[in-house]
Design a protein around this motif. Structure first.
Motif, PDB file in Angstrom:
ATOM      1  N   GLY A 297       0.769  -1.234   0.000  1.00 38.84           N
ATOM      2  CA  GLY A 297       0.000   0.000   0.000  1.00 38.84           C
ATOM      3  C   GLY A 297       0.801   1.285   0.000  1.00 38.84           C
ATOM      4  O   GLY A 297       0.227   2.357   0.229  1.00 38.84           O
TER       5      GLY A 297
ATOM      6  N   THR B  33       4.000   2.885  10.512  1.00 39.95           N
ATOM      7  CA  THR B  33       3.513   2.933   9.133  1.00 39.95           C
ATOM      8  C   THR B  33       4.557   2.413   8.142  1.00 39.95           C
ATOM      9  O   THR B  33       4.503   2.736   6.954  1.00 39.95           O
ATOM     10  CB  THR B  33       3.086   4.362   8.752  1.00 39.95           C
TER      11      THR B  33
ATOM     12  N   TYR C 269      -1.802   6.349   6.933  1.00 39.95           N
ATOM     13  CA  TYR C 269      -2.289   4.984   7.186  1.00 39.95           C
ATOM     14  C   TYR C 269      -2.731   4.341   5.871  1.00 39.95           C
ATOM     15  O   TYR C 269      -3.263   5.012   4.985  1.00 39.95           O
ATOM     16  CB  TYR C 269      -3.475   5.014   8.157  1.00 39.95           C
ATOM     17  N   PRO C 270      -2.514   3.051   5.740  1.00 45.80           N
ATOM     18  CA  PRO C 270      -2.943   2.380   4.498  1.00 45.80           C
ATOM     19  C   PRO C 270      -4.456   2.229   4.447  1.00 45.80           C
ATOM     20  O   PRO C 270      -5.153   2.335   5.470  1.00 45.80           O
ATOM     21  CB  PRO C 270      -2.256   1.005   4.594  1.00 45.80           C
ATOM     22  N   ALA C 271      -4.965   1.989   3.252  1.00 44.99           N
ATOM     23  CA  ALA C 271      -6.390   1.716   3.085  1.00 44.99           C
ATOM     24  C   ALA C 271      -6.742   0.385   3.748  1.00 44.99           C
ATOM     25  O   ALA C 271      -5.869  -0.452   4.017  1.00 44.99           O
ATOM     26  CB  ALA C 271      -6.738   1.675   1.598  1.00 44.99           C
ATOM     27  N   ARG C 272      -8.035   0.184   3.996  1.00 40.55           N
ATOM     28  CA  ARG C 272      -8.476  -1.015   4.722  1.00 40.55           C
ATOM     29  C   ARG C 272      -8.022  -2.295   4.028  1.00 40.55           C
ATOM     30  O   ARG C 272      -7.495  -3.215   4.669  1.00 40.55           O
ATOM     31  CB  ARG C 272     -10.002  -1.002   4.846  1.00 40.55           C
ATOM     32  N   GLU C 273      -8.202  -2.364   2.703  1.00 40.21           N
ATOM     33  CA  GLU C 273      -7.825  -3.592   1.992  1.00 40.21           C
ATOM     34  C   GLU C 273      -6.321  -3.830   2.028  1.00 40.21           C
ATOM     35  O   GLU C 273      -5.866  -4.977   2.067  1.00 40.21           O
ATOM     36  CB  GLU C 273      -8.314  -3.537   0.538  1.00 40.21           C
ATOM     37  N   HIS C 274      -5.556  -2.743   2.068  1.00 45.87           N
ATOM     38  CA  HIS C 274      -4.103  -2.898   2.164  1.00 45.87           C
ATOM     39  C   HIS C 274      -3.688  -3.400   3.535  1.00 45.87           C
ATOM     40  O   HIS C 274      -2.730  -4.181   3.653  1.00 45.87           O
ATOM     41  CB  HIS C 274      -3.411  -1.574   1.859  1.00 45.87           C
ATOM     42  N   GLU C 275      -4.394  -2.970   4.580  1.00 43.05           N
ATOM     43  CA  GLU C 275      -4.085  -3.479   5.914  1.00 43.05           C
ATOM     44  C   GLU C 275      -4.409  -4.965   6.019  1.00 43.05           C
ATOM     45  O   GLU C 275      -3.678  -5.733   6.655  1.00 43.05           O
ATOM     46  CB  GLU C 275      -4.853  -2.693   6.978  1.00 43.05           C
TER      47      GLU C 275
END
Length: 319
Positions: free
Chosen positions: A30, A56, A183-189
């Protein structure tokens, strides 16, 4: 290693961009935009300041980036008790020969990560100034060249106030880019958790120091018309006149903006410069150089807003 013409150079750099993003993405999820800005800064011969809260993956990104590019990497944790000699090195007494010998510091590398740079006092921060600008260090009166390529990546936590020292303008001005790492996007997390559920292999190198240096040496061969040079100067001069700014861009900012724009064009596979390249790198180049008026800060104004206004206000000159 040399490239026969700008078209061959642009073709290779465009290919290198895809290879680096793919290889780094296998370890760090991400952060493609951040990776691309780091690659731009490196090929332009500049340095990068990464700002983001802890956790991060800034340090992991820098280490992986150096592995993928095949360049020597050193990490220095900056602390309040760190001395300039801990960074650049010093002369020590060899008891066997009773002579002073040079002990080089970690700055003698090709990519140095200055982790939490703003935790060190001004005296230690200043040890980087000569290295970042002149690509050399002076130890006990002896001037030593640093290896090529040489790049400083520094990190700092923008919201921390306890136990930190503000970076002075002279230090900030040495950085080509300031890069925000959010912060990364939800799908990247989710992908990150899946990635760390298994053993992560070290990425293979897709380039080496010789190729990176060859690209740096030929960046200035990328064509940019006189009109585009005037456009850059007009942007910088307009920033000095903006009512919401205490300090606008310096002549060094104009030089850096030109180099970054040329590199951005190469990474797009183009052997020539356009106004779109200049506008794309304007914020990371100018964001840490423009200082807002206190009244503008109280009104909630952001430097990013000012940069957008400058781009809208300065007309694009047609050749």
């Amino acid at each position: 290693m040399t490239f026969s013409d700008p078209k061959e150079l642009a073709s290779r750099v465009g290919e290198l961009r895809a290879q680096v993003l793919t290889a780094v993405g296998e370890v760090v999820v991400g952060l493609e935009p951040v990776t691309l800005q780091l690659l731009t800064a490196l090929l332009a011969g500049g340095h990068a300041l990464l700002e983001g809260v802890p956790g991060t993956a800034k340090t992991t990104l820098c280490r992986t980036f150096s592995q993928v590019l095949g360049i020597d990497y050193q990490r220095v944790q900056f602390t309040p008790d760190l001395l300039p000699t801990d960074v650049v090195g010093t002369q020590i007494l060899d008891r066997q020969t009773s002579e002073f010998v040079l002990r080089k510091g970690p700055i003698f590398c090709q990519l140095m990560l200055a982790d939490e740079l703003n935790r060190a006092p001004a005296r230690t921060q200043s040890a980087l100034l000569e290295a970042m600008q002149e690509k050399q260090v002076t130890i006990e009166g002896n001037t030593l060249r640093l290896p090529r390529p040489f790049m400083v990546m520094a990190t700092q936590n923008p919201i921390e106030q306890e136990g930190v020292y503000r970076l002075p303008e002279a230090q900030l001005d040495r950085f080509l880019f300031r890069i925000e790492v959010g912060y990364p996007a939800r799908e990247h997390e989710v992908d990150m958790l899946d990635l760390h559920s298994n053993a992560i292999a070290s990425p293979a190198a897709v380039s080496n120091a010789e190729e990176v240096t060859a690209i740096q040496d030929q960046i200035d061969s990328i064509y940019g018309s006189r009109e585009l040079q005037e456009y850059i100067v007009d942007l910088i001069r307009r920033s000095r006149e903006h009512r919401d700014l205490v300090l606008g861009g310096s002549p060094r900012a104009a030089i850096y903006l030109m180099k970054a724009a040329r590199t951005h064009a190469l990474l797009r596979g183009l052997p020539y410069l356009t106004h779109e390249d200049i506008q794309s790198v304007a914020l990371p180049v100018l964001g840490h150089r423009l200082i807002l008026q206190p009244e503008a800060e109280m009104e909630g104004r952001q430097v990013s807003d000012i940069v957008k206004e400058l781009i809208q206000a300065v007309p694009v000159l047609k050749s």
